[in-house]
Motif scaffolding. Sequence first.
Motif, mmCIF file in Angstrom:
data_model
loop_
_atom_site.group_PDB
_atom_site.id
_atom_site.type_symbol
_atom_site.label_atom_id
_atom_site.label_comp_id
_atom_site.label_asym_id
_atom_site.label_seq_id
_atom_site.Cartn_x
_atom_site.Cartn_y
_atom_site.Cartn_z
ATOM 1 N N ALA A 152 0.816 -1.296 0.205
ATOM 2 C CA ALA A 152 0.100 0.120 0.049
ATOM 3 C C ALA A 152 0.816 1.198 0.006
ATOM 4 C CB ALA A 152 -0.996 -0.010 1.214
ATOM 5 N N ALA A 153 2.018 1.257 0.769
ATOM 6 C CA ALA A 153 3.129 2.319 0.707
ATOM 7 C C ALA A 153 3.354 2.589 -0.449
ATOM 8 C CB ALA A 153 3.944 2.198 1.787
ATOM 9 N N ILE A 154 3.940 1.549 -1.245
ATOM 10 C CA ILE A 154 4.503 1.540 -2.577
ATOM 11 C C ILE A 154 3.572 2.309 -3.551
ATOM 12 C CG2 ILE A 154 5.427 0.491 -4.616
ATOM 13 C CD1 ILE A 154 6.548 -1.656 -2.634
ATOM 14 N N GLN A 155 2.386 1.842 -3.532
ATOM 15 C CA GLN A 155 1.099 2.249 -4.283
ATOM 16 C C GLN A 155 0.798 3.732 -4.281
ATOM 17 O OE1 GLN A 155 -0.588 0.077 -6.753
ATOM 18 N NE2 GLN A 155 -1.132 2.087 -7.294
ATOM 19 N N THR A 156 1.003 3.923 -2.994
ATOM 20 C CA THR A 156 0.490 5.630 -2.586
ATOM 21 C C THR A 156 1.852 6.417 -2.950
ATOM 22 O OG1 THR A 156 -0.803 4.826 -0.857
ATOM 23 C CG2 THR A 156 0.241 7.209 -0.642
ATOM 24 N N ARG A 157 2.870 5.778 -2.683
ATOM 25 C CA ARG A 157 4.131 6.963 -2.793
ATOM 26 C C ARG A 157 4.626 6.992 -4.365
ATOM 27 N NH1 ARG A 157 7.309 5.290 2.869
ATOM 28 N NH2 ARG A 157 5.363 5.413 4.169
ATOM 29 N N PRO A 161 0.846 2.426 -12.160
ATOM 30 C CA PRO A 161 -0.423 1.949 -12.955
ATOM 31 C C PRO A 161 -0.822 0.498 -12.707
ATOM 32 C CG PRO A 161 1.502 2.007 -14.696
ATOM 33 C CD PRO A 161 1.886 2.626 -13.390
ATOM 34 N N ASN A 162 0.288 -0.355 -12.241
ATOM 35 C CA ASN A 162 -0.166 -1.961 -12.234
ATOM 36 C C ASN A 162 1.266 -2.418 -11.299
ATOM 37 O OD1 ASN A 162 -1.784 -3.971 -12.349
ATOM 38 N ND2 ASN A 162 -0.302 -4.702 -14.019
ATOM 39 N N LEU A 163 0.701 -2.563 -10.088
ATOM 40 C CA LEU A 163 1.624 -3.112 -8.983
ATOM 41 C C LEU A 163 1.596 -4.738 -8.911
ATOM 42 C CD1 LEU A 163 3.825 -2.308 -6.870
ATOM 43 C CD2 LEU A 163 2.167 -2.226 -5.381
ATOM 44 N N ILE A 164 2.656 -5.614 -9.385
ATOM 45 C CA ILE A 164 2.980 -6.952 -9.498
ATOM 46 C C ILE A 164 3.654 -7.279 -8.393
ATOM 47 C CG2 ILE A 164 3.197 -8.874 -11.170
ATOM 48 C CD1 ILE A 164 3.201 -6.788 -13.380
ATOM 49 N N PHE A 165 3.224 -8.483 -7.445
ATOM 50 C CA PHE A 165 4.104 -9.019 -6.816
ATOM 51 C C PHE A 165 3.825 -10.590 -6.836
ATOM 52 C CE2 PHE A 165 0.219 -8.310 -4.652
ATOM 53 C CZ PHE A 165 -0.199 -9.206 -3.937
ATOM 54 N N SER A 166 4.919 -11.267 -6.040
ATOM 55 C CA SER A 166 5.035 -12.691 -6.031
ATOM 56 C C SER A 166 3.920 -13.184 -5.321
ATOM 57 C CB SER A 166 6.363 -13.155 -5.227
ATOM 58 O OG SER A 166 7.651 -12.589 -6.081
ATOM 59 N N PRO A 167 3.403 -14.585 -5.725
ATOM 60 C CA PRO A 167 2.382 -14.994 -5.072
ATOM 61 C C PRO A 167 2.624 -15.374 -3.455
ATOM 62 C CG PRO A 167 3.111 -16.663 -6.303
ATOM 63 C CD PRO A 167 4.168 -15.312 -6.643
ATOM 64 N N THR A 168 1.632 -14.934 -2.709
ATOM 65 C CA THR A 168 1.956 -15.200 -1.293
ATOM 66 C C THR A 168 0.586 -15.868 -0.539
ATOM 67 O OG1 THR A 168 2.750 -14.456 0.842
ATOM 68 C CG2 THR A 168 1.858 -12.741 -0.773
ATOM 69 N N LEU A 227 9.219 -10.604 -4.601
ATOM 70 C CA LEU A 227 9.632 -9.674 -5.731
ATOM 71 C C LEU A 227 8.298 -8.699 -6.165
ATOM 72 C CD1 LEU A 227 11.755 -9.093 -7.819
ATOM 73 C CD2 LEU A 227 10.792 -10.683 -9.438
ATOM 74 N N ILE A 228 8.660 -7.374 -6.173
ATOM 75 C CA ILE A 228 7.633 -6.260 -6.423
ATOM 76 C C ILE A 228 7.995 -5.483 -7.622
ATOM 77 C CG2 ILE A 228 6.301 -4.492 -5.253
ATOM 78 C CD1 ILE A 228 7.012 -5.818 -2.397
ATOM 79 N N ASP A 229 7.239 -5.711 -8.411
ATOM 80 C CA ASP A 229 7.355 -4.671 -9.891
ATOM 81 C C ASP A 229 6.434 -3.754 -10.077
ATOM 82 O OD1 ASP A 229 7.558 -4.173 -12.423
ATOM 83 O OD2 ASP A 229 8.149 -6.102 -13.217
ATOM 84 N N ALA A 230 6.898 -2.633 -9.766
ATOM 85 C CA ALA A 230 6.241 -1.344 -9.850
ATOM 86 C C ALA A 230 6.289 -0.510 -11.371
ATOM 87 C CB ALA A 230 6.337 -0.439 -8.838
#
Length: 269
Positions: A152-157, A161-168, A227-230
Motif C-alpha cells: 500500500a505504501a509503494i502504491q501510494t508513494r 499503474p499496475n503493481l505486481i508481486f510474487s504469489p503469497t 519480488l515487487i514490480d512497480a
Amino acid sequence: MKIVDLITWFEAWANPAWCESWDNCGWQIEPGVLQEKARVLVCLTPTLAVMEEAIAENANLIFAHHPLIFNPLKSLRTGEAIAEMVRLAFTHNIGIYSAHTNFDQVQDGTADVLAQILELKEVTPIVPTQAGLGYGRVGLLEPFLTLQELLAAIQTRLAPPNLIFSPTTDLQQIISRVAVLGGSGAGYISAVAKTGAQAYLTSDCKFHQFQESRDAYGGLRQRNLILIDAGHYATERPACDRLVQKFQSLNLDWVQLSQKDEDFRQFFA
C-alpha cells in the motif's frame, strides 16, 4: 550558471566513466551550447515530445536519465526518431545529455531515492561498486510493516499503474528488510537474496523471474524473496524529480521537470 559549469558539477558527483561498458552516458548531442546559461529540462527518456516541450520552453539542455543513443548509428534518415531529434537539437540549439548507470550508483541517484521514499534505514548498496556507492539499496523498515502495508505504501508513494508481486498466502507477514533498484533490476535477484532482504522492489520482471525469486535451483529449495514490480517509469521518475531539486539549488537560469515524459505501458482496466 553556464552549461559547461553545470556538467562539470554533475560529473564530479556522478562520473560518466563509471557507466557500464554497454551503456552510453554523457553527451548525446552537443550543438555548441556549453557557454550558454543553463536552461534545463529534466526527463526520464528523451523523446520527440520532450524535444517539442524543450523548444516551447526555450530550454537549451535536455538532461535525461535514459540515453538517446545506445548503439553506434549506421545512418540518419528522414522520418527516423533519432534523426529528427538530431535535426531539432541543432536547429534549436538544444543539447542532450544522459546520466544513466553512473546516476544509478550515486547518493540521491535512482536507487537511493527509492530507499528514501520507503524511509529505509541503515542503507547499503546491493552490489557495491566503490566506496559507499553501488547498484541498488537494501535497508531496514522502521517501524516494520506487514506485506500488505508495504504494498500500500509503494502504491501510494510511487503511484504505479499496475503493481505486481510474487504469489503469497500471507499478506500479514512482517517485512523488516527491503531491497530496491530502479528500472530493470531482475538480474540482481541472486545478489538481493544474499542481503537477507525479504522483499525486493524493482521493475521489468519476467514470469520466470518471479519464480526465481521464490524458488532457487528449480524449486529444490525455497528462496522466499517477495519480488515487487512497480514498473520502469514509477521506479525511476522520482530520481528525475530529485535531480530538478538539486539543480534548483544551483540557481540555474531555468530548470523544470518534463511534463511530456511518459510511461510507455498502459493497462486496460
